[in-house]
Every structure is written in C-alpha cells, then in structure tokens.
Design a protein around this motif. Structure first.
Motif, PDB file in Angstrom:
ATOM      1  N   ILE A  16       0.955  -0.999   0.082  1.00  0.00           N
ATOM      2  CA  ILE A  16      -0.078  -0.059  -0.091  1.00  0.00           C
ATOM      3  C   ILE A  16       0.832   1.315   0.006  1.00  0.00           C
ATOM      4  O   ILE A  16       1.651   1.636   1.094  1.00  0.00           O
ATOM      5  N   ALA A  17       0.753   2.115  -1.236  1.00  0.00           N
ATOM      6  CA  ALA A  17       1.441   3.334  -1.155  1.00  0.00           C
ATOM      7  C   ALA A  17       0.446   4.609  -0.574  1.00  0.00           C
ATOM      8  O   ALA A  17      -0.540   4.434  -1.188  1.00  0.00           O
ATOM      9  N   ILE A  18       0.902   5.396   0.322  1.00  0.00           N
ATOM     10  CA  ILE A  18       0.365   6.567   0.615  1.00  0.00           C
ATOM     11  C   ILE A  18       1.037   7.789   0.491  1.00  0.00           C
ATOM     12  O   ILE A  18       2.166   7.805   1.023  1.00  0.00           O
ATOM     13  N   GLU A  19       0.590   8.855  -0.222  1.00  0.00           N
ATOM     14  CA  GLU A  19       0.932   9.879  -0.319  1.00  0.00           C
ATOM     15  C   GLU A  19      -0.040  10.771   0.739  1.00  0.00           C
ATOM     16  O   GLU A  19      -0.996  10.775   0.841  1.00  0.00           O
ATOM     17  N   ILE A  20       0.675  12.062   1.407  1.00  0.00           N
ATOM     18  CA  ILE A  20      -0.059  12.800   2.188  1.00  0.00           C
ATOM     19  C   ILE A  20       0.377  13.998   2.004  1.00  0.00           C
ATOM     20  O   ILE A  20       1.498  14.641   1.645  1.00  0.00           O
ATOM     21  N   LYS A  21      -1.077  14.891   1.628  1.00  0.00           N
ATOM     22  CA  LYS A  21      -0.950  16.275   1.381  1.00  0.00           C
ATOM     23  C   LYS A  21      -1.961  17.092   2.100  1.00  0.00           C
ATOM     24  O   LYS A  21      -3.159  16.765   2.182  1.00  0.00           O
ATOM     25  N   LYS A  22      -1.366  18.321   2.569  1.00  0.00           N
ATOM     26  CA  LYS A  22      -2.398  19.166   3.344  1.00  0.00           C
ATOM     27  C   LYS A  22      -2.957  20.139   2.195  1.00  0.00           C
ATOM     28  O   LYS A  22      -2.478  21.319   2.145  1.00  0.00           O
ATOM     29  N   THR A  23      -4.067  19.859   1.591  1.00  0.00           N
ATOM     30  CA  THR A  23      -4.758  20.377   0.638  1.00  0.00           C
ATOM     31  C   THR A  23      -6.076  20.155   0.257  1.00  0.00           C
ATOM     32  O   THR A  23      -6.464  18.982   0.930  1.00  0.00           O
ATOM     33  N   LEU A  24      -6.748  20.922  -0.099  1.00  0.00           N
ATOM     34  CA  LEU A  24      -8.413  20.430  -0.331  1.00  0.00           C
ATOM     35  C   LEU A  24      -8.567  19.995  -1.826  1.00  0.00           C
ATOM     36  O   LEU A  24      -9.513  19.583  -2.015  1.00  0.00           O
ATOM     37  N   SER A  25      -7.384  20.402  -2.681  1.00  0.00           N
ATOM     38  CA  SER A  25      -7.586  19.702  -4.175  1.00  0.00           C
ATOM     39  C   SER A  25      -6.163  19.066  -4.449  1.00  0.00           C
ATOM     40  O   SER A  25      -5.402  19.499  -5.052  1.00  0.00           O
ATOM     41  N   PRO A  26      -6.192  17.775  -3.898  1.00  0.00           N
ATOM     42  CA  PRO A  26      -5.075  16.873  -4.193  1.00  0.00           C
ATOM     43  C   PRO A  26      -4.905  16.567  -5.416  1.00  0.00           C
ATOM     44  O   PRO A  26      -5.480  16.483  -6.617  1.00  0.00           O
ATOM     45  N   LYS A  27      -3.391  16.558  -5.802  1.00  0.00           N
ATOM     46  CA  LYS A  27      -2.929  15.990  -7.364  1.00  0.00           C
ATOM     47  C   LYS A  27      -1.957  15.012  -6.883  1.00  0.00           C
ATOM     48  O   LYS A  27      -1.147  15.438  -6.171  1.00  0.00           O
ATOM     49  N   ILE A  28      -1.883  13.977  -8.009  1.00  0.00           N
ATOM     50  CA  ILE A  28      -0.491  12.799  -7.588  1.00  0.00           C
ATOM     51  C   ILE A  28       0.457  13.509  -8.373  1.00  0.00           C
ATOM     52  O   ILE A  28       0.183  14.139  -9.621  1.00  0.00           O
ATOM     53  N   SER A  29       1.531  12.999  -7.861  1.00  0.00           N
ATOM     54  CA  SER A  29       2.839  13.794  -8.845  1.00  0.00           C
ATOM     55  C   SER A  29       3.400  12.409  -9.525  1.00  0.00           C
ATOM     56  O   SER A  29       2.970  11.470  -9.184  1.00  0.00           O
ATOM     57  N   LYS A  30       3.920  12.672 -10.653  1.00  0.00           N
ATOM     58  CA  LYS A  30       4.754  11.638 -11.341  1.00  0.00           C
ATOM     59  C   LYS A  30       5.564  10.955 -10.732  1.00  0.00           C
ATOM     60  O   LYS A  30       5.593   9.650 -10.937  1.00  0.00           O
ATOM     61  N   GLY A  31       6.295  11.624  -9.754  1.00  0.00           N
ATOM     62  CA  GLY A  31       7.503  10.863  -8.902  1.00  0.00           C
ATOM     63  C   GLY A  31       6.607   9.807  -8.016  1.00  0.00           C
ATOM     64  O   GLY A  31       7.133   8.938  -7.711  1.00  0.00           O
ATOM     65  N   PHE A  32       5.313  10.040  -7.412  1.00  0.00           N
ATOM     66  CA  PHE A  32       4.631   9.091  -6.560  1.00  0.00           C
ATOM     67  C   PHE A  32       4.278   7.864  -7.686  1.00  0.00           C
ATOM     68  O   PHE A  32       4.385   6.958  -7.257  1.00  0.00           O
ATOM     69  N   LEU A  33       3.828   8.205  -8.826  1.00  0.00           N
ATOM     70  CA  LEU A  33       3.274   7.040  -9.652  1.00  0.00           C
ATOM     71  C   LEU A  33       4.792   6.258 -10.157  1.00  0.00           C
ATOM     72  O   LEU A  33       4.690   4.983 -10.137  1.00  0.00           O
ATOM     73  N   ILE A  34       5.891   6.952 -10.475  1.00  0.00           N
ATOM     74  CA  ILE A  34       6.987   6.229 -10.445  1.00  0.00           C
ATOM     75  C   ILE A  34       7.392   5.238  -9.560  1.00  0.00           C
ATOM     76  O   ILE A  34       7.684   4.028  -9.396  1.00  0.00           O
ATOM     77  N   SER A  35       7.292   5.977  -8.091  1.00  0.00           N
ATOM     78  CA  SER A  35       7.796   5.005  -7.065  1.00  0.00           C
ATOM     79  C   SER A  35       6.734   3.823  -6.733  1.00  0.00           C
ATOM     80  O   SER A  35       7.250   2.996  -6.311  1.00  0.00           O
ATOM     81  N   CYS A  36       5.502   4.217  -6.892  1.00  0.00           N
ATOM     82  CA  CYS A  36       4.557   3.016  -6.860  1.00  0.00           C
ATOM     83  C   CYS A  36       4.840   1.895  -8.074  1.00  0.00           C
ATOM     84  O   CYS A  36       4.712   0.465  -7.472  1.00  0.00           O
ATOM     85  N   GLU A  37       5.389   2.238  -9.011  1.00  0.00           N
ATOM     86  CA  GLU A  37       6.042   1.132 -10.035  1.00  0.00           C
ATOM     87  C   GLU A  37       7.148   0.440  -9.440  1.00  0.00           C
ATOM     88  O   GLU A  37       7.235  -0.902  -9.560  1.00  0.00           O
ATOM     89  N   ASP A  38       8.177   1.241  -8.874  1.00  0.00           N
ATOM     90  CA  ASP A  38       9.347   0.686  -8.269  1.00  0.00           C
ATOM     91  C   ASP A  38       8.955  -0.355  -7.294  1.00  0.00           C
ATOM     92  O   ASP A  38       9.610  -1.223  -7.234  1.00  0.00           O
ATOM     93  N   ILE A  39       8.062  -0.038  -6.386  1.00  0.00           N
ATOM     94  CA  ILE A  39       7.541  -1.038  -5.308  1.00  0.00           C
ATOM     95  C   ILE A  39       6.866  -1.899  -5.427  1.00  0.00           C
ATOM     96  O   ILE A  39       6.253  -2.700  -4.549  1.00  0.00           O
ATOM     97  N   MET A  40       6.062  -1.809  -6.646  1.00  0.00           N
ATOM     98  CA  MET A  40       5.074  -2.679  -6.976  1.00  0.00           C
ATOM     99  C   MET A  40       3.608  -2.431  -6.202  1.00  0.00           C
ATOM    100  O   MET A  40       3.404  -3.599  -5.774  1.00  0.00           O
TER     101      MET A  40
END
Length: 169
Positions: free
Chosen positions: A111-135
């Motif tokens: 389970i991959a979890i990104e944490i952002k203090k915002t009301l309009s979240p957006k995923i980053s390319k780095g998060f998606l790349i990291s998710c691929e790295d860890i499967m």
C-alpha cells in the motif's frame, strides 16, 4: 551542535523509547535507482509541536511553514496506530525526488500512501514512478478534505477517516 554521530543516534533512540518521536525507515532494496537511506523523523504529538512553536490557533498554524510536516506526522501516527500486527512500513525516496510518504506491506498487499495538506489533491509523477518501483497494489493520497474519489493512476484521494476505514489497513 558539536555532537558526534553516536551521541546523536543515542539521543534519537532515547526520544523514540520515550514515544516522543517516530523514525520511519527508508525502503532501499535494489531497484536500479539510488535511494535515500536515512530515516525520516516525526514528532509523534503534533499538539506538542504546535505548543513548542507558540502556534496558538488555526490561523497561526495555516500560515506556519511547519504545517505540511505537522500534517504528515499526524496522519502517519493515526495510520500506524491502526495497523495489525505483522505489518511493516517504510517511506521511499530516490535521489531524483520520486517519493512515497508511507508504504505499508501486509500479507499480499503493498500500500502506497502520499500525504498532502490540501483540499484539491493532485498526484505527482514521482509518486506514480515510485509506486511502480515498489509494485504497489493499492495507492492512496490522504488529503485535508472529506470525500473519497479517484484522481488518476489507480489512486484514490481519501480523508484521514477514509484511509482508517479501509479494510486492508
């Protein structure tokens, strides 16, 4: 501070033993990338952080540079307090900046979890790349809102209450 590395390490271990801080260890298996290998340190009680910084009310907090780290520490503490025994957790970061704030393994789940203090979240390319790295099998972005909805890359935006209600956690 003119302190040796062993002294600093012993102070950090003492603060961990006293349950004042939490060290989240990095995951750094060989995925063909240069990974960060030092732990991230979070103060476990965000109220204590705010008191030490003389943050008196919500307006002060929202305008303070500690807001993001305080939010991450608060979310991580809440998530980790609900995990079943046998669960392992880390963070993941490469030197190029791809990062996952918290990733959890339990049984067959990654389970991959990104944490952002915002009301309009957006995923980053780095998060998606990291998710691929860890499967990663499951991807979440915990944000300051209350709704749960997909935001792309098979990632769900969820509130703190939403992530705690997920059965895999």
């Amino acid at each position: 501070m003119d302190l040796s590395s062993p002294t600093i390490k012993s102070y950090i271990e003492l603060l961990e033993d006293l349950l004042l801080i939490r060290s989240v260890r990095p995951w750094h298996r060989n995925v063909g990338k240069r990974n960060v290998k030092s732990p991230k340190i979070y103060i476990r009680d965000s109220g204590l952080v705010h008191a030490l910084l003389n943050i008196g009310d919500m307006d002060d907090l929202l305008n303070h540079p500690i807001l993001g780290m305080s939010w991450k520490g608060f979310i991580i503490e809440n998530i980790l307090s609900e995990l079943p025994k046998g669960t392992e957790y880390w963070y993941y970061r490469t030197f190029s900046g791809a990062e996952i704030d918290l990733f959890i393994t339990y049984k067959t789940k990654v389970i991959a979890i990104e944490i952002k203090k915002t009301l309009s979240p957006k995923i980053s390319k780095g998060f998606l790349i990291s998710c691929e790295d860890i499967m990663a099998t499951d991807k979440y972005l915990v944000y300051g809102g209350s709704e749960t909805y997909p935001i792309g890359g098979e990632t769900l935006a969820v509130s703190l209450q939403g992530i705690l209600a997920i059965n895999e956690l």
